[in-house]
Design a protein around this motif. Structure first.
Motif, PDB file in Angstrom:
ATOM      1  N   SER A  90      83.167  11.229 -13.261  1.00  0.00           N
ATOM      2  CA  SER A  90      82.160  10.838 -12.476  1.00  0.00           C
ATOM      3  C   SER A  90      80.999  12.174 -11.864  1.00  0.00           C
ATOM      4  O   SER A  90      80.052  12.002 -11.920  1.00  0.00           O
ATOM      5  CB  SER A  90      82.246   9.794 -11.389  1.00  0.00           C
ATOM      6  OG  SER A  90      83.220  10.170 -10.574  1.00  0.00           O
TER       7      SER A  90
ATOM      8  N   HIS B 124      71.845  14.087 -13.998  1.00  0.00           N
ATOM      9  CA  HIS B 124      70.660  14.090 -12.809  1.00  0.00           C
ATOM     10  C   HIS B 124      69.941  15.501 -13.234  1.00  0.00           C
ATOM     11  O   HIS B 124      68.621  15.531 -13.003  1.00  0.00           O
ATOM     12  CB  HIS B 124      71.152  14.100 -11.321  1.00  0.00           C
ATOM     13  CG  HIS B 124      71.545  13.025 -10.951  1.00  0.00           C
ATOM     14  ND1 HIS B 124      72.667  12.184 -11.036  1.00  0.00           N
ATOM     15  CD2 HIS B 124      70.756  12.222 -10.228  1.00  0.00           C
ATOM     16  CE1 HIS B 124      72.667  11.247 -10.323  1.00  0.00           C
ATOM     17  NE2 HIS B 124      71.523  10.998  -9.775  1.00  0.00           N
TER      18      HIS B 124
ATOM     19  N   ALA C  29      72.745   8.394 -15.150  1.00  0.00           N
ATOM     20  CA  ALA C  29      73.159   9.056 -13.862  1.00  0.00           C
ATOM     21  C   ALA C  29      73.252   8.165 -12.679  1.00  0.00           C
ATOM     22  O   ALA C  29      74.224   8.485 -12.126  1.00  0.00           O
ATOM     23  CB  ALA C  29      71.622   9.737 -13.378  1.00  0.00           C
TER      24      ALA C  29
ATOM     25  N   THR D  60      77.102   7.038 -12.235  1.00  0.00           N
ATOM     26  CA  THR D  60      78.199   7.895 -11.838  1.00  0.00           C
ATOM     27  C   THR D  60      78.133   7.981 -10.592  1.00  0.00           C
ATOM     28  O   THR D  60      78.955   8.571  -9.803  1.00  0.00           O
ATOM     29  CB  THR D  60      77.870   9.162 -12.656  1.00  0.00           C
ATOM     30  OG1 THR D  60      76.580   9.899 -12.180  1.00  0.00           O
ATOM     31  CG2 THR D  60      78.029   9.099 -14.029  1.00  0.00           C
ATOM     32  N   ASN D  61      77.212   7.454  -9.738  1.00  0.00           N
ATOM     33  CA  ASN D  61      76.918   7.632  -8.281  1.00  0.00           C
ATOM     34  C   ASN D  61      78.121   7.244  -7.530  1.00  0.00           C
ATOM     35  O   ASN D  61      78.625   8.089  -6.619  1.00  0.00           O
ATOM     36  CB  ASN D  61      75.736   6.828  -7.721  1.00  0.00           C
ATOM     37  CG  ASN D  61      74.589   7.678  -8.268  1.00  0.00           C
ATOM     38  OD1 ASN D  61      74.615   8.779  -8.856  1.00  0.00           O
ATOM     39  ND2 ASN D  61      73.166   6.839  -8.522  1.00  0.00           N
TER      40      ASN D  61
ATOM     41  N   SER E 193      77.417  13.152 -13.243  1.00  0.00           N
ATOM     42  CA  SER E 193      76.281  12.902 -12.202  1.00  0.00           C
ATOM     43  C   SER E 193      75.667  14.242 -12.226  1.00  0.00           C
ATOM     44  O   SER E 193      74.283  14.369 -12.280  1.00  0.00           O
ATOM     45  CB  SER E 193      77.025  12.582 -10.704  1.00  0.00           C
ATOM     46  OG  SER E 193      75.950  12.614  -9.724  1.00  0.00           O
TER      47      SER E 193
ATOM     48  N   TYR F  13      72.857  11.521  -5.450  1.00  0.00           N
ATOM     49  CA  TYR F  13      72.743  10.020  -5.106  1.00  0.00           C
ATOM     50  C   TYR F  13      71.232   9.408  -5.037  1.00  0.00           C
ATOM     51  O   TYR F  13      70.797   8.365  -5.374  1.00  0.00           O
ATOM     52  CB  TYR F  13      73.537   9.666  -4.115  1.00  0.00           C
ATOM     53  CG  TYR F  13      74.221   8.141  -4.163  1.00  0.00           C
ATOM     54  CD1 TYR F  13      75.392   7.579  -4.472  1.00  0.00           C
ATOM     55  CD2 TYR F  13      73.119   7.018  -3.829  1.00  0.00           C
ATOM     56  CE1 TYR F  13      75.591   6.409  -4.608  1.00  0.00           C
ATOM     57  CE2 TYR F  13      73.695   5.688  -3.784  1.00  0.00           C
ATOM     58  CZ  TYR F  13      74.952   5.258  -4.048  1.00  0.00           C
ATOM     59  OH  TYR F  13      75.265   3.969  -4.266  1.00  0.00           O
TER      60      TYR F  13
END
Length: 513
Positions: free
Chosen positions: A210, A218, A238, A241-242, A214, A88
């Protein structure tokens, strides 16, 4: 012997089938029979009596504190969140801009130290005497000119970051800022899309999609920085999807847990986040290179989700950004500030369950505002002092209370039919404002007081707005949109329903013998 064994096996199967039929009968009875006095709940704080809804009857019969809830919460709201928290915000560390200055060739053929060489070829700033980052003396030693042959970077803490690898400094410094800022726009779109998917098609597909997306996106960021438009696009994907990786399991847990457990579930996810924030800078410290750091902190989320699927069929933004601007060891600064979140979440749960959600939220926002104003008044003289670090930890502690209480209250205010979508809309609003976060921190390059003053003003406004939210502790939460329209209208502004309810309970207790 075979015959007797088969007879015994058939008897056990018959008993198991009978028990299962009894459980199913109890669940159906809980849904259709009229409620008696034990199946009524007091609308706490308001004094009237309401009937349990069908879903509440079903959950009461099935159980809300069983083995399933415990396994789910410890796995998805703690273990998985540890891995989900790192991707994140790992981009914040990857986009750190180290101290830099113009590269002047030739020092290798001399005995000059780096500082002596810089003193000969790099002018100093008039305000604080530090070396200029984007200017050098021309060949005759006269007027300063822009860097001609690239830059040298301070490699005390990082051997390579994305900006030092691609020279996103000086006239290209806003490239890193734009990535952080516009990444919030990707989160706006993705949060809403995954939330609607969760409400329409179920929490599980939204969560798995998600989480895996992610991890993949990333990791792709680590190999696309040389092509800035592609890197920018991958960052948007990216960021999209956090939020869903956290929302889906939390919303599901709140739906299948009783009122006393909801606060613990929210705290459990916050603790998982904090553990991830504490471990991530240690990984960066060990790697010192942003490429392996991004992969190590992103890929485990995808592996954890895929492994689990094979077995079972898994104003807080600006303060994080500003960690890299504090003096000293940036990795220890990040870990120490993250460590402060653990007692913060415990205190947040205690206060939210005692004082209620509304006044806990208002008080913590006010504390963050005061801390930012104090920081603005001392940062010019004590920017890298222990006092400033302690104050930053205190501000983050207040924001931890804000994050926990607002997250819990938002999930309780929205009716069941649109709970994940409603929570996502709140996150979208936060992301829209979060677009300004990197630019707010960037103001510190002109005046170190400006980020604290801006954040302090924003949190002051937030405290006023939060005071008008309805209390959600010890009240019947809305199940439909119709109930949501009138929810909280009969609550007095200057009241604390949590304390009122506690006094009512004490007054109803029989006197001691």
């Amino acid at each position: 012997m075979v015959s007797s064994y088969n007879t015994k096996q058939r008897e056990e199967m018959a008993q198991t089938g009978t028990k299962q039929m009894e459980v199913e009968k109890d669940l159906l009875t809980a849904l259709v029979k009229p409620p008696d006095e034990k199946q009524k709940q007091e609308k706490l704080g308001l004094g009237d009596v309401v009937e349990l809804t069908p879903i509440e009857k079903l959950m009461e019969a099935a159980g809300t504190r069983g083995r399933f809830q415990r396994r789910f919460n410890w796995t998805f709201n703690l273990l998985v969140v540890i891995f989900a928290g790192m991707p994140y915000v790992n981009i914040v560390i990857a986009l750190t801009v180290p101290d830099h200055w113009c590269h002047v060739p030739g020092r290798e053929a001399t005995n000059y130290t780096e500082d002596q060489w810089k003193a000969l070829h790099i002018p100093r700033r008039a305000d604080n005497g530090s070396f200029e980052q984007c200017l050098m003396f021309n060949s005759s030693g006269g007027e300063p000119v822009a860097c001609q042959q690239g830059w040298d970077y301070d490699r005390t803490w990082f051997s390579r970051t994305a900006p030092s690898q691609e020279d996103w400094v000086c006239d290209r410094r806003l490239r890193a800022v734009n990535v952080l800022s516009f990444g919030q726009l990707g989160e706006v779109v993705g949060t809403f899309a995954f939330a609607r998917m969760g409400d329409l098609y179920g929490r599980r597909p939204a969560f798995f999609l998600s989480a895996v997306s992610s991890a993949v996106t990333h990791c792709l960021m680590a190999c696309t920085a040389s092509i800035y438009p592609l890197f920018f696009a991958v960052t948007l994907l990216a960021s999209a999807t956090n939020a869903a990786t956290f929302q889906a399991p939390l919303v599901f847990s709140l739906e299948v847990s009783d009122e006393e457990t909801k606060g613990f579930v929210a705290m459990l996810q916050c603790v998982g986040w904090t553990l991830g924030m504490m471990g991530m800078p240690m990984i960066a410290w060990a790697c010192r290179d942003w490429v392996p750091f991004m992969i190590i902190t992103s890929a485990p989320l995808g592996f954890a989700i895929l492994l689990w699927k094979m077995i079972f069929s898994l104003a807080y933004y600006s303060v994080i950004l500003n960690v890299t601007n504090l003096g000293g060891n940036p990795f220890l600064n990040w870990s120490v500030q993250s460590l402060a979140e653990l007692p913060g979440y415990v205190a947040a749960r205690f206060l939210a369950d005692r004082l209620g959600r509304r006044w806990t939220l208002v008080g913590s926002v006010v504390g963050a505002s005061v801390g930012n104003y104090i920081a603005a008044s001392i940062v010019a003289e004590h920017g890298s002092s222990p006092a400033m670090t302690a104050l930053s930890v205190g501000i983050r502690l207040c924001l931890v209370l804000v994050n926990y209480t607002a997250f819990l209250q938002a999930n309780e205010m929205f009716p069941t039919c649109v709970r994940q979508t409603g929570t996502a809309i709140g996150n979208i609003a936060a992301c829209i404002l979060g677009v300004l976060g990197p630019y707010i921190v960037h103001l510190g390059t002109w005046d170190a007081r400006l980020p604290f003053l801006v954040v302090g003003s924003i949190t002051t406004l937030g405290a006023v707005l939060a005071s008008f939210l309805p209390e959600t502790l010890h009240v019947r939460l809305p199940e439909t949109l119709h109930e949501a329209r009138s929810f909280g209208r009969d609550q007095p502004y200057f009241s604390c329903l949590a304390l009122r309810r506690r006094r009512q309970r004490r007054s109803q207790q029989p006197p001691p013998l």
